[in-house]
Design an enzyme around this catalytic site. Structure first.
Site, PDB file in Angstrom:
ATOM      1  N   ASP A   8       0.859  -1.260  -0.079  1.00 49.09           N
ATOM      2  CA  ASP A   8      -0.111   0.096   0.108  1.00 49.09           C
ATOM      3  C   ASP A   8       0.829   1.277  -0.024  1.00 49.09           C
ATOM      4  O   ASP A   8       2.146   1.131   0.040  1.00 49.09           O
ATOM      5  CB  ASP A   8      -1.065  -0.155   1.242  1.00 49.09           C
ATOM      6  CG  ASP A   8      -0.440   0.159   2.373  1.00 49.09           C
ATOM      7  OD1 ASP A   8       0.850   0.311   2.775  1.00 49.09           O
ATOM      8  OD2 ASP A   8      -1.097   0.246   3.393  1.00 49.09           O
ATOM      9  N   THR A  67       2.342  -2.232   8.942  1.00 43.87           N
ATOM     10  CA  THR A  67       2.654  -2.963  10.082  1.00 43.87           C
ATOM     11  C   THR A  67       3.092  -4.325   9.414  1.00 43.87           C
ATOM     12  O   THR A  67       3.572  -5.369  10.004  1.00 43.87           O
ATOM     13  CB  THR A  67       1.697  -3.211  11.039  1.00 43.87           C
ATOM     14  OG1 THR A  67       0.503  -3.535  10.442  1.00 43.87           O
ATOM     15  CG2 THR A  67       1.491  -1.582  11.775  1.00 43.87           C
ATOM     16  N   HIS A  98       8.999 -24.500   8.875  1.00 43.73           N
ATOM     17  CA  HIS A  98       7.720 -25.096   9.336  1.00 43.73           C
ATOM     18  C   HIS A  98       6.363 -24.870   8.947  1.00 43.73           C
ATOM     19  O   HIS A  98       5.711 -25.779   9.135  1.00 43.73           O
ATOM     20  CB  HIS A  98       7.764 -24.844  11.086  1.00 43.73           C
ATOM     21  CG  HIS A  98       8.868 -25.320  11.933  1.00 43.73           C
ATOM     22  ND1 HIS A  98       8.917 -25.669  13.263  1.00 43.73           N
ATOM     23  CD2 HIS A  98       9.981 -26.203  11.596  1.00 43.73           C
ATOM     24  CE1 HIS A  98       9.883 -26.107  13.845  1.00 43.73           C
ATOM     25  NE2 HIS A  98      10.635 -26.462  12.607  1.00 43.73           N
ATOM     26  N   HIS A 133       5.751 -31.455   9.665  1.00 52.15           N
ATOM     27  CA  HIS A 133       5.262 -30.204   9.535  1.00 52.15           C
ATOM     28  C   HIS A 133       4.283 -30.072   8.356  1.00 52.15           C
ATOM     29  O   HIS A 133       3.376 -29.441   8.110  1.00 52.15           O
ATOM     30  CB  HIS A 133       6.340 -29.043   9.248  1.00 52.15           C
ATOM     31  CG  HIS A 133       7.013 -28.968  10.362  1.00 52.15           C
ATOM     32  ND1 HIS A 133       6.946 -28.513  11.562  1.00 52.15           N
ATOM     33  CD2 HIS A 133       8.547 -29.526  10.386  1.00 52.15           C
ATOM     34  CE1 HIS A 133       8.071 -28.644  12.307  1.00 52.15           C
ATOM     35  NE2 HIS A 133       8.923 -29.347  11.641  1.00 52.15           N
TER      36      HIS A 133
END
Ligand code: RB5
Length: 153
Positions: A8, A67, A98, A133
């Site tokens: 963004d 963020t 993982h 996993h």
């Protein structure tokens, strides 16, 4: 690898730098924008990148916002997409080992450029460990099928 990259307005500077870095490493980049500080809603960009990952048009995606959180939430609405915000070498590496992370979400506000370059390279070069996993990834895919029908578009 073929890698879709989007951001963004808050992530546009890091976005351009990530693209230059990926090309320098020899990857094929699909640029989903944005390239300027004009406000754009992160779900719109996340949908472009996560849609391409979901449809298998690209191998991986990288999303940048203030963020890294909004991009992650939006990207995970797409089938087969495993997106998470990573913030250091360990999370970048373990997200591959993982979690077989296929969309890396980055914070433009909290991470420095050198750290981002290091994390991106680590994330691209670290293989998924498979084994137990892989079983857990299959369990996530079952959750997707049973509880959260997602868009393939
Ligand atoms: C945009 O202002 C901001 O909310 C966005 O970049 C991101 O941080 C959202 O999670």
């Amino acid at each position: 690898m073929r890698i879709a990259v989007g951001s963004d307005h808050r992530g546009c500077v890091i976005h351009s730098k990530v693209i230059v870095f990926l090309k320098r490493l020899g990857h094929d980049v699909v640029d989903a924008g944005t390239d300027n500080s004009e406000p754009v809603d992160y779900p719109d960009i996340a949908a472009v990148v996560a849609g391409q990952v979901s449809r298998g048009e690209v191998d991986r995606g990288i999303l940048v916002c203030g963020t890294g959180l909004g991009m992650c939430i939006a990207a995970n609405k797409f089938a087969g997409v495993r997106a998470a915000p990573c913030h250091d070498d360990l999370t970048a590496e373990m997200s591959r080992r993982h979690n077989d992370l296929n969309v890396l979400c980055l914070s433009s506000d909290l991470l420095g450029e050198r750290l981002i370059d290091r994390m991106v390279e680590l994330w691209l070069n670290t293989p998924f460990e498979g084994g137990r996993h892989a079983r857990r990834i299959e369990e996530i895919e079952a959750l997707e099928r049973d509880h959260l029908p997602k868009r393939k578009c």
